[in-house]
Write a protein that holds these residues in place. Structure first.
Motif: not given
Length: 493
Positions: A292-302
């Protein structure tokens, strides 16, 4: 055509990986299906750890281009009305940095090309095969490309993953929502161009929940979902009618929709590859994990996937990688993504507007807890990625496995920062004690040694190219073993 590495996907993950590879002198080709960058707004800021990673390569300053990084508003956990404060994590970026995903992609693409890499747009991958010695990629245009390795960074619906028949286990979507860039007839009451905490942008009424965020020049990012209507399929186009219905339900009929500039659907699906590698093919970013794209974590993780894999793959291709180095990409990054999937599922429960009184009670309880410094520190480290500590196996020093703080240093060449000493993407030995016997002799062709004149610490610290500490000590015990483990065999005199 043959190159050393083919990267599929020109998003933040793929471009950051390509940057790391070309920095190390690895010939790199990026393939992107889209002919032009995605015009839709996506992530609007960078998490603190992403900012640190970019700073390690000297990329952050030109990226923000003079935008002040003081007085920024902290991130959020499940849109609770208490900003996350990363100050206790000893970072220069205690709040998300206002750089959009589109701007990041544009900047990284320019840097990859300037470094000698190639970004080939409008190239669709239709087949992937591999042997013991390399990978072959066939494109829709009829080209056949060869490489030593391939890294799939082609998103949640990865074509590489599908071509190779990789299972993508996890939880299927239970709800679908819409995100759209829209133009309105007027500015809704309570929405200003100035900075506000994310919690202030979330509203719900008449069977809808929404988030309305101004992008500037009269354009808004509108996120919404219905609590009563069935979820449309992912590939069904977003219509003006459904967007207008959500807008009027929450903001009233006096605010109307003028234009939808771009729109897409997203879900709460949560999936992760069991293995991030199959033969000579690696997976990173959303191709390896979705949430779930919450908290802006997707770019950080990638971006951190890319930072972790890049230097290791370069070492393998230059013949300097010790045995098992590439295996540490899986052992280090898989648990991190599993943690993000878990915390986003938890946030999904707290965000669920259909939970009514029970969810409201839970949110009230969590809001009180989040005001406690210890809880805020824990959650801020989790969401920002600043709390990551890789398990490097049997090392007791508290610093080992963690990110090296960007300390202000007084080195032989004058005042400096740890980040400024890491721009070349090499290993780094910081000697805080002039009498320390620690030395990189034998590894000076891949590890820099810096004498630090004035700092409270003593001894020495060995930092990997991704900014994580892999050895620390007051003497030299274990240093040569750490150098061999992470940087390969020493060079003979």
């Amino acid at each position: 055509m043959r190159t050393q590495v083919i990267v599929v996907g020109a998003g933040p993950t793929g471009l950051m990986l390509a940057h790391e590879l070309v920095l190390a002198g690895v010939s790199t080709l990026v393939l992107e299906r889209l002919t032009e960058p995605n015009p839709q707004s996506r992530a609007g800021s960078l998490q603190p750890r992403t900012a640190e990673v970019l700073d390690l390569r000297g990329l952050l300053a030109p990226l923000v281009d003079g935008v002040p990084l003081t007085g920024l508003i902290g991130g959020h956990f499940a849109a609770l009305p208490v900003p996350l404060d990363c100050t206790p994590w000893q970072t220069r970026y205690p709040a998300p940095v206002p750089v959009s995903q589109g701007r990041l992609e544009q900047f990284l693409e320019q840097r990859v090309i300037a470094g000698g890499g190639e970004v080939r747009r409008g190239t669709e991958v239709v087949a992937v095969s591999q042997t013991e010695h390399g990978v072959q990629v066939d494109t829709a245009a009829g080209d056949t490309l060869h490489a030593d390795y391939l890294v799939a960074c082609d998103g949640a619906h990865s074509t590489v993953r599908k071509h190779l028949g990789m299972a993508f286990p996890g939880q299927a979507a239970t709800v679908r929502s819409v995100v759209a860039d829209i133009v309105l007839t007027d500015r809704p009451v309570g929405t200003s161009e100035g900075g506000r905490h994310f919690s202030e942008m979330v509203r719900g009424a008449n069977g809808y929940w929404t988030v309305l965020h101004p992008l500037g020049e009269g354009v808004y990012r509108f996120i919404f979902g219905s609590l009563t209507e069935p979820n449309p399929p992912r590939d069904q186009p977003v219509t003006e009618a459904e967007t207008r219905a959500a807008l009027h339900a929450v903001y009233g009929p006096e605010i109307d929709l003028t234009e939808i500039r771009a729109a897409s659907r997203f879900s709460d699906a949560s999936r992760q590859l069991t293995d991030y590698r199959t033969g000579r093919v690696f997976f990173a970013g959303d191709a390896a994990h979705i949430h779930l794209p919450v908290g802006g974590q997707g770019v950080n993780l990638g971006v951190q996937d890319a930072m972790n894999l890049g230097w290791k793959l370069a070492a393998q291709l230059t013949g300097r990688a010790p045995a098992g180095l590439l295996d540490t990409y899986q052992s280090e990054r898989h648990p991190v993504a599993a943690g993000v999937l878990a915390n986003t599922r938890a946030q999904g429960v707290l965000l669920n507007p259909g939970g009514a009184a029970d969810v409201a009670a839970l949110r009230e309880l969590m809001t009180g807890l989040l005001r406690l410094p210890e809880v805020n520190r824990h959650l801020s480290g989790m969401v920002s990625g600043l709390d990551i500590r890789y398990d490097l196996g049997g090392v007791e020093d508290e610093l080992v496995g963690r990110r090296m703080p960007d300390l202000d240093l007084v080195a032989a060449g004058g005042a400096d920062r740890v980040a400024a000493l890491s721009h070349a993407g090499r290993g780094l030995l910081l000697r805080f004690d002039e009498g320390s016997p620690a030395t990189v002799e034998g590894w000076a062709d891949r590890v820099d040694q810096v004498e630090v004149k004035a700092v409270e610490q003593r001894g020495a610290v060995l930092v990997r190219p991704d900014g994580h500490v892999c050895w620390a000590g007051a003497g030299e015990s274990g240093l040569r073993a750490a150098l061999s483990r992470w940087f390969g065999a020493p060079t003979e005199r």
